[in-house]
Design an enzyme around this catalytic site. Structure first.
Site, PDB file in Angstrom:
ATOM      1  N   LYS A   1      -3.039 -68.984 -35.186  1.00 19.38           N
ATOM      2  CA  LYS A   1      -1.679 -69.358 -35.617  1.00 19.38           C
ATOM      3  C   LYS A   1      -0.814 -69.742 -34.411  1.00 19.38           C
ATOM      4  CE  LYS A   1      -0.065 -64.566 -35.578  1.00 19.38           C
ATOM      5  NZ  LYS A   1      -0.052 -63.325 -36.363  1.00 19.38           N
TER       6      LYS A   1
ATOM      7  N   TYR B   1      20.896 -74.860  -9.981  1.00 20.70           N
ATOM      8  CA  TYR B   1      22.112 -74.532 -10.733  1.00 20.70           C
ATOM      9  C   TYR B   1      22.728 -73.234 -10.233  1.00 20.70           C
ATOM     10  CZ  TYR B   1      21.192 -78.213 -14.124  1.00 20.70           C
ATOM     11  OH  TYR B   1      20.992 -79.415 -14.735  1.00 20.70           O
TER      12      TYR B   1
HETATM   13  C1  LIG Z   1      -1.032 -62.330 -35.948  1.00 26.25           C
HETATM   14  C2  LIG Z   1      -1.797 -61.536 -36.904  1.00 26.25           C
HETATM   15  C3  LIG Z   1      -3.043 -60.991 -36.541  1.00 26.25           C
HETATM   16  C4  LIG Z   1      -3.572 -61.013 -35.135  1.00 26.25           C
HETATM   17  O1  LIG Z   1      -2.934 -60.025 -34.366  1.00 26.25           O
HETATM   18  P1  LIG Z   1      -3.354 -59.783 -32.823  1.00 26.25           P
HETATM   19  O2  LIG Z   1      -2.538 -58.611 -32.447  1.00 26.25           O
HETATM   20  O3  LIG Z   1      -2.956 -61.002 -32.081  1.00 26.25           O
HETATM   21  O4  LIG Z   1      -4.812 -59.552 -32.802  1.00 26.25           O
HETATM   22  C5  LIG Z   1      -3.787 -60.383 -37.537  1.00 26.25           C
HETATM   23  N1  LIG Z   1      -3.313 -60.289 -38.810  1.00 26.25           N
HETATM   24  C6  LIG Z   1      -2.111 -60.771 -39.174  1.00 26.25           C
HETATM   25  C7  LIG Z   1      -1.662 -60.629 -40.582  1.00 26.25           C
HETATM   26  C8  LIG Z   1      -1.304 -61.397 -38.228  1.00 26.25           C
HETATM   27  O5  LIG Z   1      -0.105 -61.853 -38.592  1.00 26.25           O
END
Ligand SMILES: *Cc1c(COP(=O)(O)O)cnc(C)c1O
Length: 340
Positions: free
Chosen positions: A33, A249
């Site tokens: 994701k 800056y």
């Molecule tokens: C992002 C997510 C994961 C992965 O989590 P990590 O801590 O990066 O391994 C797994 N399950 C869900 C529902 C998530 O939103």
């Protein structure tokens, strides 16, 4: 031009450790994701697929579509689809309402709230959900939950896992009643996978560990994973900063001696966090970032053509009082990715 190097050897090394712990690569959903946690969705999906991973998790249909040819199953976490997607795309049902909104005959993974209270249906609604799933002709591929504190020094993971065990038993009973096959179960994220002696599900969902990080409390002796991403920047210009002159800056950094400085093509516009220059921040090679980070520039001493800005997101996370996830996901998708 600034670019991101993706170290495939490190990625495969992490996937080896994760697959071992999970009981095989066929048990692993890699979580891709948010542009693969800022690494680059297409690049990381190709590598995962080449390694032999069959399943991936993404945020929405846009992400799923980009990688749909690479996996047997792609699970969308947080978009309620209104049209039927390709056969290898599944969606997470995060609420009872969503079960009514989803198109018929699509693959769903039903999320149960076992204590995080973010997404998922209440335990007392499981049977009702099954009725709706049947009536609306949805294909129930999985039942899942998410742990809220797997990386923290507390026993919360264990009571939540107890709830999850009860949920699984309940689901099995309901499946018998409805004469439907028991769906696949999955609950563990990276931290839970490595914290628990053994996971007890059909699949795990691993994100951050695949990229080489865990935010787990050191007391749990987390495995030594290897960061996959490093951020590089190239020189735009050089100049002499005379003793007493100030750069950038607000002129926050003042030269204590005559020095040659150069500007490099990375900044907060590219997703590199904006250091305000008050607290010293160094690059991976130990070069101090002089003064404030600009939208598209940073200044460092010296004249080298290229600098390694960072290769350890955790160090930056500590500096900015955040987590490696945020440092990584902020990196712009416009930065060029190079797989090595
Ligand atoms: C992002 C997510 C994961 C992965 O989590 P990590 O801590 O990066 O391994 C797994 N399950 C869900 C529902 C998530 O939103």
């Amino acid at each position: 031009m600034a670019y991101i190097k993706l170290n495939s050897k490190n990625y495969f090394y992490n996937l080896d450790l994760i697959s071992d712990k999970a009981g095989g690569k066929e048990k692993v959903f890699v979580v891709l994701k948010d542009n693969a946690y800022g690494h680059g969705l297409k690049e990381m999906a190709s590598l995962a697929s080449a390694y032999g991973i069959k399943r991936a998790v993404v945020k929405n249909l846009k992400e799923a579509t980009q990688i749909k040819n690479l996996f047997e199953e792609i699970l969308i976490l947080s978009e309620i689809l209104r049209e039927k997607p390709d056969e290898n795309i599944s969606v997470t049902a995060n609420s009872i309402d969503s079960l009514f909104l989803l198109p018929k005959k699509i693959n769903v993974h039903l999320k149960i709230d076992t204590g995080m209270h973010r997404n998922g249906i209440d335990r007392k609604d499981i049977k009702n959900a099954f009725k709706i799933i049947k009536k609306r002709e949805l294909f129930l591929k999985g039942v899942m939950t998410h742990f809220r504190s797997a990386d923290e020094l507390s026993s919360e993971l264990f009571w939540q896992r107890e709830n999850w065990r009860e949920v699984k038993n309940e689901v099995k009973k309901i499946c018998k009643e409805f004469s439907i096959p028991v769906p696949a179960f999955h609950s563990c994220n990276s931290a839970a996978l490595f914290r628990l002696k053994e996971h007890e599900d059909d699949f795990v969902r691993c994100g951050i560990a695949t990229y080489g990080y865990l935010e787990t409390d050191p007391i749990f002796d987390p495995p030594k994973l290897k960061p996959v991403l490093s951020l590089w920047a190239n020189k735009i210009s050089s100049r002499v900063l005379k003793k007493g002159e100030r750069v950038g800056y607000g002129g926050v950094f003042t030269a204590q001696k005559d020095m040659i400085i150069s500007t490099y093509d990375i900044g907060y516009g590219d997703g590199f966090f904006r250091n305000d220059g008050k607290k010293e921040l160094k690059t991976a090679e130990g070069k101090r970032i002089l003064g404030r980070v600009s939208m598209d520039n940073i200044s460092c001493e010296g004249e080298s053509e290229e600098i390694l800005v960072f290769e350890d997101a955790k160090r930056l996370a500590k500096h900015f009082n955040t987590i490696s996830y945020e440092i990584l996901t902020k990196l712009s998708s416009d930065i060029k990715r190079v797989v090595i």
